[in-house]
Write a protein that holds these residues in place. Sequence first.
Motif, PDB file in Angstrom:
ATOM      1  N   LEU A 120       0.811  -1.214   0.000  1.00 32.80           N
ATOM      2  CA  LEU A 120       0.000   0.000   0.000  1.00 32.80           C
ATOM      3  C   LEU A 120       0.846   1.267   0.000  1.00 32.80           C
ATOM      4  CD1 LEU A 120      -2.873  -0.949   2.482  1.00 32.80           C
ATOM      5  CD2 LEU A 120      -2.695  -1.345   0.027  1.00 32.80           C
ATOM      6  N   SER A 121       2.042   1.204   0.594  1.00 40.51           N
ATOM      7  CA  SER A 121       2.886   2.395   0.686  1.00 40.51           C
ATOM      8  C   SER A 121       3.958   2.455  -0.401  1.00 40.51           C
ATOM      9  CB  SER A 121       3.567   2.429   2.065  1.00 40.51           C
ATOM     10  OG  SER A 121       4.456   1.336   2.213  1.00 40.51           O
ATOM     11  N   PHE A 122       3.972   1.493  -1.305  1.00 41.63           N
ATOM     12  CA  PHE A 122       5.059   1.378  -2.284  1.00 41.63           C
ATOM     13  C   PHE A 122       5.274   2.672  -3.048  1.00 41.63           C
ATOM     14  CE2 PHE A 122       7.150   0.285  -6.212  1.00 41.63           C
ATOM     15  CZ  PHE A 122       8.042  -0.718  -5.864  1.00 41.63           C
ATOM     16  N   ARG A 123       4.198   3.276  -3.525  1.00 41.26           N
ATOM     17  CA  ARG A 123       4.325   4.504  -4.317  1.00 41.26           C
ATOM     18  C   ARG A 123       3.667   5.701  -3.630  1.00 41.26           C
ATOM     19  NH1 ARG A 123      -0.205   5.188  -8.048  1.00 41.26           N
ATOM     20  NH2 ARG A 123      -1.768   3.557  -7.798  1.00 41.26           N
ATOM     21  N   MET A 124       3.474   5.577  -2.309  1.00 37.53           N
ATOM     22  CA  MET A 124       2.840   6.641  -1.532  1.00 37.53           C
ATOM     23  C   MET A 124       3.822   7.188  -0.501  1.00 37.53           C
ATOM     24  SD  MET A 124      -0.098   6.384  -3.009  1.00 37.53           S
ATOM     25  CE  MET A 124      -1.063   5.161  -3.896  1.00 37.53           C
ATOM     26  N   LYS A 125       3.380   8.172   0.261  1.00 37.92           N
ATOM     27  CA  LYS A 125       4.161   8.657   1.390  1.00 37.92           C
ATOM     28  C   LYS A 125       4.166   7.580   2.467  1.00 37.92           C
ATOM     29  CE  LYS A 125       3.326  13.591   0.650  1.00 37.92           C
ATOM     30  NZ  LYS A 125       2.781  14.861   1.198  1.00 37.92           N
ATOM     31  N   GLN A 126       5.378   7.180   2.864  1.00 31.43           N
ATOM     32  CA  GLN A 126       5.528   6.012   3.723  1.00 31.43           C
ATOM     33  C   GLN A 126       4.849   6.169   5.085  1.00 31.43           C
ATOM     34  OE1 GLN A 126       7.720   2.932   3.067  1.00 31.43           O
ATOM     35  NE2 GLN A 126       6.796   3.657   1.176  1.00 31.43           N
ATOM     36  N   GLY A 127       5.139   7.232   5.790  1.00 29.48           N
ATOM     37  CA  GLY A 127       4.656   7.385   7.163  1.00 29.48           C
ATOM     38  C   GLY A 127       3.145   7.312   7.294  1.00 29.48           C
ATOM     39  N   PRO A 128       2.399   8.193   6.619  1.00 31.20           N
ATOM     40  CA  PRO A 128       0.939   8.194   6.779  1.00 31.20           C
ATOM     41  C   PRO A 128       0.280   6.896   6.341  1.00 31.20           C
ATOM     42  CG  PRO A 128       1.691  10.232   5.746  1.00 31.20           C
ATOM     43  CD  PRO A 128       2.861   9.308   5.779  1.00 31.20           C
ATOM     44  N   VAL A 129       0.721   6.343   5.204  1.00 36.53           N
ATOM     45  CA  VAL A 129       0.059   5.152   4.672  1.00 36.53           C
ATOM     46  C   VAL A 129       0.387   3.922   5.510  1.00 36.53           C
ATOM     47  CG1 VAL A 129      -0.144   3.624   2.676  1.00 36.53           C
ATOM     48  CG2 VAL A 129      -0.069   6.090   2.346  1.00 36.53           C
ATOM     49  N   ARG A 130       1.651   3.791   5.923  1.00 37.63           N
ATOM     50  CA  ARG A 130       2.009   2.641   6.775  1.00 37.63           C
ATOM     51  C   ARG A 130       1.257   2.711   8.109  1.00 37.63           C
ATOM     52  NH1 ARG A 130       5.942  -0.863   5.428  1.00 37.63           N
ATOM     53  NH2 ARG A 130       7.347  -0.325   3.702  1.00 37.63           N
ATOM     54  N   THR A 131       1.118   3.897   8.669  1.00 39.53           N
ATOM     55  CA  THR A 131       0.376   4.038   9.920  1.00 39.53           C
ATOM     56  C   THR A 131      -1.073   3.609   9.740  1.00 39.53           C
ATOM     57  OG1 THR A 131       1.804   5.863  10.614  1.00 39.53           O
ATOM     58  CG2 THR A 131      -0.329   5.643  11.726  1.00 39.53           C
ATOM     59  N   ALA A 132      -1.698   4.092   8.660  1.00 42.15           N
ATOM     60  CA  ALA A 132      -3.089   3.738   8.397  1.00 42.15           C
ATOM     61  C   ALA A 132      -3.246   2.240   8.173  1.00 42.15           C
ATOM     62  CB  ALA A 132      -3.594   4.515   7.181  1.00 42.15           C
ATOM     63  N   ALA A 133      -2.325   1.648   7.401  1.00 44.40           N
ATOM     64  CA  ALA A 133      -2.402   0.213   7.125  1.00 44.40           C
ATOM     65  C   ALA A 133      -2.211  -0.612   8.395  1.00 44.40           C
ATOM     66  CB  ALA A 133      -1.357  -0.180   6.086  1.00 44.40           C
ATOM     67  N   ALA A 134      -1.326  -0.151   9.281  1.00 43.57           N
ATOM     68  CA  ALA A 134      -1.102  -0.870  10.539  1.00 43.57           C
ATOM     69  C   ALA A 134      -2.346  -0.816  11.419  1.00 43.57           C
ATOM     70  CB  ALA A 134       0.095  -0.268  11.276  1.00 43.57           C
ATOM     71  N   ILE A 135      -2.992   0.346  11.477  1.00 39.65           N
ATOM     72  CA  ILE A 135      -4.221   0.481  12.267  1.00 39.65           C
ATOM     73  C   ILE A 135      -5.305  -0.444  11.721  1.00 39.65           C
ATOM     74  CG2 ILE A 135      -6.113   2.071  12.834  1.00 39.65           C
ATOM     75  CD1 ILE A 135      -3.987   4.291  13.006  1.00 39.65           C
ATOM     76  N   SER A 136      -5.432  -0.489  10.404  1.00 37.59           N
ATOM     77  CA  SER A 136      -6.415  -1.379   9.786  1.00 37.59           C
ATOM     78  C   SER A 136      -6.102  -2.841  10.088  1.00 37.59           C
ATOM     79  CB  SER A 136      -6.437  -1.154   8.270  1.00 37.59           C
ATOM     80  OG  SER A 136      -7.251  -2.097   7.626  1.00 37.59           O
ATOM     81  N   THR A 137      -4.828  -3.209   9.985  1.00 40.01           N
ATOM     82  CA  THR A 137      -4.421  -4.585  10.277  1.00 40.01           C
ATOM     83  C   THR A 137      -4.757  -4.968  11.715  1.00 40.01           C
ATOM     84  OG1 THR A 137      -2.631  -4.543   8.655  1.00 40.01           O
ATOM     85  CG2 THR A 137      -2.430  -6.148  10.452  1.00 40.01           C
ATOM     86  N   LEU A 138      -4.471  -4.071  12.638  1.00 37.08           N
ATOM     87  CA  LEU A 138      -4.765  -4.344  14.045  1.00 37.08           C
ATOM     88  C   LEU A 138      -6.267  -4.479  14.271  1.00 37.08           C
ATOM     89  CD1 LEU A 138      -2.209  -1.902  15.705  1.00 37.08           C
ATOM     90  CD2 LEU A 138      -2.101  -4.398  15.716  1.00 37.08           C
ATOM     91  N   ALA A 139      -7.070  -3.645  13.625  1.00 34.93           N
ATOM     92  CA  ALA A 139      -8.522  -3.712  13.795  1.00 34.93           C
ATOM     93  C   ALA A 139      -9.071  -5.048  13.298  1.00 34.93           C
ATOM     94  CB  ALA A 139      -9.192  -2.557  13.056  1.00 34.93           C
ATOM     95  N   VAL A 140      -8.658  -5.459  12.093  1.00 33.61           N
ATOM     96  CA  VAL A 140      -9.127  -6.740  11.546  1.00 33.61           C
ATOM     97  C   VAL A 140      -8.667  -7.898  12.427  1.00 33.61           C
ATOM     98  CG1 VAL A 140      -8.964  -8.321   9.591  1.00 33.61           C
ATOM     99  CG2 VAL A 140      -9.202  -5.874   9.177  1.00 33.61           C
ATOM    100  N   SER A 141      -7.403  -7.878  12.813  1.00 35.42           N
ATOM    101  CA  SER A 141      -6.846  -8.980  13.612  1.00 35.42           C
ATOM    102  C   SER A 141      -7.550  -9.112  14.952  1.00 35.42           C
ATOM    103  CB  SER A 141      -5.346  -8.767  13.814  1.00 35.42           C
ATOM    104  OG  SER A 141      -4.666  -8.745  12.574  1.00 35.42           O
ATOM    105  N   LEU A 142      -7.839  -7.987  15.598  1.00 30.40           N
ATOM    106  CA  LEU A 142      -8.482  -8.037  16.914  1.00 30.40           C
ATOM    107  C   LEU A 142      -9.903  -8.582  16.816  1.00 30.40           C
ATOM    108  CD1 LEU A 142      -7.156  -4.760  18.573  1.00 30.40           C
ATOM    109  CD2 LEU A 142      -6.607  -7.121  19.200  1.00 30.40           C
ATOM    110  N   PHE A 143     -10.661  -8.180  15.810  1.00 32.57           N
ATOM    111  CA  PHE A 143     -12.010  -8.725  15.652  1.00 32.57           C
ATOM    112  C   PHE A 143     -11.950 -10.228  15.391  1.00 32.57           C
ATOM    113  CE2 PHE A 143     -13.760  -4.510  15.514  1.00 32.57           C
ATOM    114  CZ  PHE A 143     -15.100  -4.674  15.820  1.00 32.57           C
ATOM    115  N   TYR A 144     -10.993 -10.641  14.578  1.00 35.79           N
ATOM    116  CA  TYR A 144     -10.836 -12.065  14.279  1.00 35.79           C
ATOM    117  C   TYR A 144     -10.420 -12.821  15.545  1.00 35.79           C
ATOM    118  CZ  TYR A 144     -10.609 -15.288  10.281  1.00 35.79           C
ATOM    119  OH  TYR A 144     -10.874 -16.258   9.358  1.00 35.79           O
ATOM    120  N   LEU A 145      -9.527 -12.220  16.319  1.00 36.01           N
ATOM    121  CA  LEU A 145      -9.089 -12.854  17.559  1.00 36.01           C
ATOM    122  C   LEU A 145     -10.236 -13.009  18.550  1.00 36.01           C
ATOM    123  CD1 LEU A 145      -5.617 -11.131  18.062  1.00 36.01           C
ATOM    124  CD2 LEU A 145      -6.014 -13.600  17.918  1.00 36.01           C
ATOM    125  N   LEU A 146     -11.142 -12.021  18.580  1.00 41.30           N
ATOM    126  CA  LEU A 146     -12.298 -12.119  19.477  1.00 41.30           C
ATOM    127  C   LEU A 146     -13.095 -13.381  19.171  1.00 41.30           C
ATOM    128  CD1 LEU A 146     -13.740  -8.482  19.645  1.00 41.30           C
ATOM    129  CD2 LEU A 146     -12.216  -9.629  21.256  1.00 41.30           C
TER     130      LEU A 146
END
Length: 542
Positions: A120-146
Amino acid sequence: MINSVLAAGVEGSNPTLNISIFAVFVLITLVIVFRASRSTRTTTDFYTAGRAFTGPQNGIALSGDYLSAASFLGIAGAIAIYGYDGFLYSIGFLVAWLVALLLVAELLRNTGRFTMADVLSFRMKQGPVRTAAAISTLAVSLFYLLAQMNGAGGLVALLLGVTSAAGQAVVVAVVGVIMLIYVLVGGMKGTTWVQIIKAVLLILGAFVMTVWVLGRYGFNLSTLLGDAVAHGGKTGEALLGPGKQYGATSTSQLDFLSLGLALVLGTAGLPHVLMRFYTVPSAKEARRSVVWAIVLIGIFYLFTLVLGYGAGALVGPETINAAPGKVNSAAPLLALALGGPVLLGLIAAVAFATILAVVAGLTITASASFAHDIYVNVIKKGDRESATSEVKVARWAAVVIGLVAIIGGIATNGQNVAFLVALAFAIAAAANLPTILYSLFWKRFTTTGSLWSIYGGVVITIGLIIFSPVVSGEKTSIFPGAHFDWFPLSNPGLVSIPLSFLLGYLGTVLGKDKADEDKYAEMEVRSLTGANAEKASSPATS
């Protein structure tokens, strides 16, 4: 008569036998995990098992990662109670793999290195996109873990007769601790071998039970279905046609469409599934992985059809709903009806293996996202020296994530496992899939579009879940006494997924930043050919 016998059987099952079988599995897998830890030295080893697994091996692990407690416990229970409508979970989960195979598997393997954010960050600004992708990953993972923790609590409550909330909380905590050992010690290699073993055991266990059930009915599926209808009560006939769960009102019909959309599109956005594509050495092996996964998962879901109707026929909906774990208890109760305490213990051990393997995969994905995307690439801005401490940070992140999952699993105890997983799919489909597809296929896509799509998908999906009947307003809600359920659909995918695609488009056309066409050209060549696929993606702009 059947119901009373089964009720007594649950109480008379052998807890010592159940725990012993489970302990044997845990000990064997721990030995494997500790052996795998000897070769887990680098970041690549911890995150992707050194990219050493073949396509068939990874395909079996993918099926093990995907066939979670939702597949074995939740879907079997849903079919037993709702019949045709319950089987729709199986169809949605399986069809979703075609989206993953045709659109993302090979391209992601060629473009990324460790996590979804690499793409997702390959051709984008690294900081903002990686942060957003990490937040999304954590949200999906936590719901799945529940969902997985929830399944663990219900299963042990059934096996050991633990009916108190405190007792089930202890069970969930123990499962969480074992899962953390797998992740902290073995990394991706140990987790993968646990998933392979678990997949083989789960498919074999389901096969044995399927043959056993069909054997009871002379291998005549029509006779089995007729018996399920006969034991289904006044609404037994509805088990064979659509509408028992989702056809009563126009709202429930929309809920069905929403569920189907989330299931079909969610798999291609699940971070723990996407991360598995990096454990193979090439894009060709990634494709082979998905083909193997489709075959194994498809076979398993055919088994769930027989298991679900078999539970409805041999156990009965009333007994299932009255048992600890409710709907999630259908498969273990069926095992008890077929083979007594021994088969119950074996199937329960397989179900525990399922839960442990899946939560380990989810935890390593979430911890990798935090360590690799947030710590190394955002906080440390890609500093090479930070790579030496990356694995240590990932392990600490795994501990925190595990604790949150334990607490959440205790709070949601009693919810249908398959349904909770469907909510994780809705977040993945809304927050991740639009951004992945835009990044891979739309030259004009920008950083602003990425952020609008990811954050919009996460906020809208979770927001609608909070204000849906899942959380309040119904007897089966997490807070049944509260009433802030103004959003009528239990699954928000029908609203959140299209809105996320729209936000990605609007952010791109209305934002002031421009697409980096040179980086897109590089990404296109790499994704299609695999050129330089082993190299880390270089930041476009910081």
